[in-house]
Design a protein around this motif. Sequence first.
Motif, PDB file in Angstrom:
ATOM      1  N   TYR A  66      24.726  20.082  63.522  1.00 42.70           N
ATOM      2  CA  TYR A  66      25.236  19.184  64.591  1.00 42.70           C
ATOM      3  C   TYR A  66      25.202  20.260  66.608  1.00 42.70           C
ATOM      4  O   TYR A  66      26.278  20.065  67.041  1.00 42.70           O
ATOM      5  N   ASP A  69      26.866  19.279  69.425  1.00 39.33           N
ATOM      6  CA  ASP A  69      28.401  19.253  69.563  1.00 39.33           C
ATOM      7  C   ASP A  69      28.964  20.210  70.200  1.00 39.33           C
ATOM      8  O   ASP A  69      30.607  20.343  70.433  1.00 39.33           O
ATOM      9  N   PHE A  87      31.462  15.736  57.598  1.00 38.02           N
ATOM     10  CA  PHE A  87      31.493  16.716  57.860  1.00 38.02           C
ATOM     11  C   PHE A  87      32.375  17.523  56.961  1.00 38.02           C
ATOM     12  O   PHE A  87      33.192  17.317  57.059  1.00 38.02           O
ATOM     13  N   THR A  91      36.020  16.569  62.181  1.00 41.05           N
ATOM     14  CA  THR A  91      35.758  15.799  63.666  1.00 41.05           C
ATOM     15  C   THR A  91      37.093  15.786  64.769  1.00 41.05           C
ATOM     16  O   THR A  91      38.079  15.929  63.417  1.00 41.05           O
ATOM     17  N   ARG A  96      33.662  15.143  67.596  1.00 37.80           N
ATOM     18  CA  ARG A  96      32.063  15.685  67.331  1.00 37.80           C
ATOM     19  C   ARG A  96      33.073  17.013  66.108  1.00 37.80           C
ATOM     20  O   ARG A  96      34.130  17.194  65.751  1.00 37.80           O
ATOM     21  N   ASP A  97      31.699  17.306  65.757  1.00 40.40           N
ATOM     22  CA  ASP A  97      31.433  17.573  63.914  1.00 40.40           C
ATOM     23  C   ASP A  97      32.251  19.097  64.775  1.00 40.40           C
ATOM     24  O   ASP A  97      32.153  20.311  65.177  1.00 40.40           O
ATOM     25  N   SER A 100      30.401  22.501  63.117  1.00 39.66           N
ATOM     26  CA  SER A 100      29.059  22.917  64.249  1.00 39.66           C
ATOM     27  C   SER A 100      30.182  23.793  64.762  1.00 39.66           C
ATOM     28  O   SER A 100      29.749  24.666  65.709  1.00 39.66           O
TER      29      SER A 100
END
Length: 308
Positions: A66, A69, A87, A91, A96-97, A100
């Motif tokens: 992602y 993110d 994930f 998160t 947000r991941d 990532s």
Amino acid sequence: MSFSKEAAMRTEAGTSSPDDGSLLHEAGVRRRLAVFIRRSPLFGVGMLLCLSILMIAAFAPLIAPYPEDAGTTVRFASRLQPPSAQFWFGTDEVGRDVLSRVLMGTQATIMMALTVLFISVLIGVPLGVIAGFWKIGMLSGTIMRVTEVFLAIPSLVFVLSVSALLGPSLPVTILAISLAWWTWYARLAYGETLLLQQQQFVDAARVAGASSLRIAFSEILPNLTSVLLVKITVDLGYVVLLGASLGFLGLGVQAPTPEWGVMIANGRELLPDAWWLVTFPGLAIVITVVAFNLLGDGISDFLSSAYD
């Protein structure tokens, strides 16, 4: 005509060859490196980890599941989810991941560290060579006294002061660390220059009529490559750690830019429930520092064995 330390050593041993410009043939270097890696697996591990970190930094937007993110993306429906198949690293507080953001943070962190070391080498090494080669005079004394003043101030204290004075941001972080770090390279280059200018290849260059400037930067400077390579490799880990410390204290890279120190600072408020917010950025810092230290130690041992 260029006189290197290695060429002088070969001449003394009677083994110099007109078409051999290095201590070892390229094939011999590869063979010796392969043998050294087999005998020192930690060096191989460090090399593999460093290559992986550099590849992640270069291709983070393509690797991250992602990549959006890395910014101000908000997904409250998936906030604070623990690690799962969707994930892998969980998160954060706005959904947000974390994986990532850790991957994208590698890009900012490595770019910062490489820029700092580039600036430090660019400033410190020439000044150290000048002070070491022309060691008598006002210029040499001035350079080393300024260097000693900077070295007398603890790096962290100096960097924190500059960051607090100019305001936290990535450019300020790079500037602050560079101002503290160039002195180590100036001191290193100064000491190595004092030793190298006593070698026979420098005397040979003088006899051949080379100017002092040419000897300093065409003969002595290239022979600093090996010791500089080791220091740069080890320093990468320390600069990463210092940059993360500034981010953690709120004086480095600022949110929402993904940076490991900032991620740890934000995640600590949610400990111990959301443990993954701190654990994975922390592991990224540990792995990076250890990897570059292993690589630096391995390069030092390999270069030492090459001259045995």
